[in-house]
Design a protein around this motif. Structure first.
Motif, PDB file in Angstrom:
ATOM      1  N   UNK A 152      -8.703  -0.138   5.543  1.00 11.93           N
ATOM      2  CA  UNK A 152      -9.620   0.676   4.746  1.00 11.93           C
ATOM      3  C   UNK A 152      -9.744   0.115   3.329  1.00 11.93           C
ATOM      4  N   UNK A 153      -8.666  -0.465   2.825  1.00  7.31           N
ATOM      5  CA  UNK A 153      -8.660  -1.066   1.486  1.00  7.31           C
ATOM      6  C   UNK A 153      -8.992  -2.558   1.543  1.00  7.31           C
ATOM      7  N   UNK A 154      -8.468  -3.275   2.517  1.00  9.73           N
ATOM      8  CA  UNK A 154      -8.661  -4.724   2.573  1.00  9.73           C
ATOM      9  C   UNK A 154     -10.125  -5.096   2.789  1.00  9.73           C
ATOM     10  N   UNK A 155     -10.853  -4.326   3.626  1.00  6.59           N
ATOM     11  CA  UNK A 155     -12.249  -4.632   3.885  1.00  6.59           C
ATOM     12  C   UNK A 155     -13.110  -4.598   2.628  1.00  6.59           C
ATOM     13  N   UNK A 156     -13.099  -3.498   1.854  1.00  3.81           N
ATOM     14  CA  UNK A 156     -13.877  -3.482   0.610  1.00  3.81           C
ATOM     15  C   UNK A 156     -13.417  -4.532  -0.412  1.00  3.81           C
TER      16      UNK A 156
ATOM     17  N   UNK B 139       0.818  -1.206   0.000  1.00  2.00           N
ATOM     18  CA  UNK B 139       0.000   0.000   0.000  1.00  2.00           C
ATOM     19  C   UNK B 139       0.854   1.259   0.000  1.00  2.00           C
ATOM     20  N   UNK B 140       1.870   1.305   0.859  1.00  2.00           N
ATOM     21  CA  UNK B 140       2.698   2.504   0.958  1.00  2.00           C
ATOM     22  C   UNK B 140       3.431   2.786  -0.352  1.00  2.00           C
ATOM     23  N   UNK B 141       3.953   1.749  -0.986  1.00  2.00           N
ATOM     24  CA  UNK B 141       4.702   1.932  -2.233  1.00  2.00           C
ATOM     25  C   UNK B 141       3.777   2.423  -3.352  1.00  2.00           C
ATOM     26  N   UNK B 142       2.583   1.829  -3.451  1.00  2.00           N
ATOM     27  CA  UNK B 142       1.633   2.246  -4.488  1.00  2.00           C
ATOM     28  C   UNK B 142       1.186   3.687  -4.256  1.00  2.00           C
ATOM     29  N   UNK B 143       0.837   4.020  -3.002  1.00  2.00           N
ATOM     30  CA  UNK B 143       0.370   5.377  -2.722  1.00  2.00           C
ATOM     31  C   UNK B 143       1.479   6.409  -2.917  1.00  2.00           C
TER      32      UNK B 143
ATOM     33  N   UNK C   6      -6.288  -8.246  -1.227  1.00  2.00           N
ATOM     34  CA  UNK C   6      -6.507  -7.904   0.179  1.00  2.00           C
ATOM     35  C   UNK C   6      -5.387  -8.435   1.062  1.00  2.00           C
ATOM     36  N   UNK C   7      -4.939  -9.661   0.803  1.00  2.00           N
ATOM     37  CA  UNK C   7      -3.846 -10.239   1.606  1.00  2.00           C
ATOM     38  C   UNK C   7      -2.546  -9.468   1.435  1.00  2.00           C
ATOM     39  N   UNK C   8      -2.266  -9.034   0.204  1.00  2.00           N
ATOM     40  CA  UNK C   8      -1.012  -8.338  -0.047  1.00  2.00           C
ATOM     41  C   UNK C   8      -1.010  -6.927   0.551  1.00  2.00           C
TER      42      UNK C   8
ATOM     43  N   UNK D 255      -2.874 -18.214  -1.712  1.00  2.00           N
ATOM     44  CA  UNK D 255      -2.167 -18.328  -0.425  1.00  2.00           C
ATOM     45  C   UNK D 255      -0.681 -18.573  -0.644  1.00  2.00           C
ATOM     46  N   UNK D 256      -0.343 -19.379  -1.656  1.00  2.00           N
ATOM     47  CA  UNK D 256       1.068 -19.656  -1.946  1.00  2.00           C
ATOM     48  C   UNK D 256       1.799 -18.380  -2.377  1.00  2.00           C
ATOM     49  N   UNK D 257       1.158 -17.578  -3.225  1.00  2.00           N
ATOM     50  CA  UNK D 257       1.770 -16.311  -3.644  1.00  2.00           C
ATOM     51  C   UNK D 257       1.966 -15.395  -2.443  1.00  2.00           C
ATOM     52  N   UNK D 258       0.949 -15.335  -1.587  1.00  2.00           N
ATOM     53  CA  UNK D 258       1.049 -14.506  -0.380  1.00  2.00           C
ATOM     54  C   UNK D 258       2.165 -15.002   0.536  1.00  2.00           C
ATOM     55  N   UNK D 259       2.309 -16.321   0.652  1.00  2.00           N
ATOM     56  CA  UNK D 259       3.357 -16.882   1.513  1.00  2.00           C
ATOM     57  C   UNK D 259       4.745 -16.472   1.027  1.00  2.00           C
ATOM     58  N   UNK D 260       4.936 -16.469  -0.288  1.00  2.00           N
ATOM     59  CA  UNK D 260       6.224 -16.040  -0.842  1.00  2.00           C
ATOM     60  C   UNK D 260       6.470 -14.564  -0.549  1.00  2.00           C
TER      61      UNK D 260
END
Length: 378
Positions: free
Chosen positions: A178-182, A112-116, A206-208, A240-245
């Motif tokens: 604020x972003x993950x919920x929607x 989020x910080x990098x994108x914003x 949302x996970x990322x 989940x595998x992508x998120x784990x990496x």
């Protein structure tokens, strides 16, 4: 003897309680009343509430005297926007604010910080607004064939707006929930049997942004497996595998900028109880404008409504709400109030289903019909 099904009021299909045997209906009503009583414990819950006109998101953390979580994330985004590496900025900012750096998930993922930081602030706010509007429209489209007319559909749309009350405030764009919920709400709305790819993509997004969204994706994977949707299960497991990496890379990056003298989180073992979750859900939605006792009854009735709706997406939503309610009740501390933002976007929509559900359960409980057996003698 089962009670007959009555004409629908707000939803077209039969609720789970339509035609329920009288004894079961009476037991169900008793359980519902006890559940509302449990929700009312939020009135005495020591949930956080800011003083004056300060918003709940801007409350200072116990680990950060003199600095708010909102200011922390704003400072990190500003530092990355100025050209500094994310992890160096995050580590230094959290040290200055007396925030912990250990364990590694005390530092948020950089997504989020990098994108914003890479986008103009106005565009970021417009993206958040677009996400919220997209969530509202997706749920209105999802519920259109399930409702009996314009009135219940309009009420459903307004209830999503009420659930996104905090998310629609552009000053909170730096907050991850604020972003993950929607994104989770949008994922739920778009999931269809055989059409699960968009739901998985939004779940992964949302996970990322916020690690706690893993609970939602894991629940969706388990339900898909139970229902025999093998390809969909593999889709959720792939996410989940992508998120784990990504999480492993994040842990390594945090280890490079943290040292032995950095603060360690006090842990997550709040044991605040179910009333604490209800209170957090209240201040994280439009219910914050009504008294806590009334908000508690509304939230309890909303959850009952999700149980009443006979639809696979309702089952998924109810399990997700229950899982996050348990997580917050057991592990959230008083300064983790923003965790509830994961569940609030569509939580109140259950009120639409509660109208028919309560009518059907009450009618079944009051059913006094008897079977009269007449013996014919020839």
């Amino acid at each position: 003897m089962r009670a007959p099904r009555r004409a629908p009021i707000w939803i077209t299909g039969a609720t789970r309680f339509a035609g329920m045997p009288r004894v079961q209906a009476r037991i169900g009503l008793a359980v519902f009343i006890l559940f509302l009583a449990a929700c009312l414990t939020a009135v005495a819950s020591p949930g956080p509430r800011p003083s004056g006109d300060q918003k709940p998101i801007a409350t200072a953390s116990d680990d950060s005297p003199g600095q708010t979580d909102l200011l922390l994330y704003q400072s990190i985004v500003a530092g990355v926007r100025s050209g500094s590496p994310y992890y160096a900025v995050a580590a230094e900012t959290q040290r200055m604010g007396h925030y912990p750096l250990k364990p590694f998930f005390a530092v948020r993922l950089p997504t989020l910080a990098v994108v914003e930081a890479a986008l103009p602030p106005l565009l970021v706010k417009l993206l958040l607004l677009g996400l919220c509007i997209g969530t509202i429209l997706a749920w209105v489209a999802r519920l259109r064939p399930e409702t009996t007319g314009v009135v219940p559909l309009g009420v459903a749309g307004l209830l999503v707006v009420a659930g996104l009350y905090v998310n629609l405030d552009p000053s909170f764009v730096v907050f991850h929930e604020i972003w993950a919920g929607p994104l989770i709400a949008l994922s739920l709305a778009l999931r269809r049997p055989g059409h699960w790819l968009p739901a998985v993509a939004f779940g992964l997004s949302a996970m990322l942004i916020r690690e706690t969204a893993l609970l939602y994706v894991a629940i969706m994977a388990v339900i898909a497996w139970v229902e025999g949707e093998r390809r969909e299960t593999l889709g959720w497991l792939g996410a989940i595998a992508i998120f784990a990496l990504a999480l492993a890379a994040h842990a390594h990056a945090v280890s490079l900028v943290s040292g032995p003298l950095d603060r360690v989180s006090q842990g997550w073992s709040g044991l605040e109880g179910f009333g604490f979750y209800v209170r957090l859900a209240t201040i994280s939605s439009g219910l914050d404008i009504v008294p806590q006792w009334l908000a508690s009854l509304i939230l309890g009735t909303s959850l009952f409504g999700w149980l009443a709706w006979r639809d696979p997406i309702a089952t998924r939503a109810l399990i997700v709400f229950a899982a996050y309610a348990a997580l917050i009740s057991l592990f959230a501390r008083s300064d983790n109030f923003y965790w509830a933002l994961i569940t609030t976007p569509v939580l109140l929509v259950g009120l639409v289903f509660a109208v028919d559900g309560l009518r059907d359960m009450i009618a079944a409980a009051r059913d006094t019909r008897r079977i009269t057996v007449t013996r014919v003698i020839r």
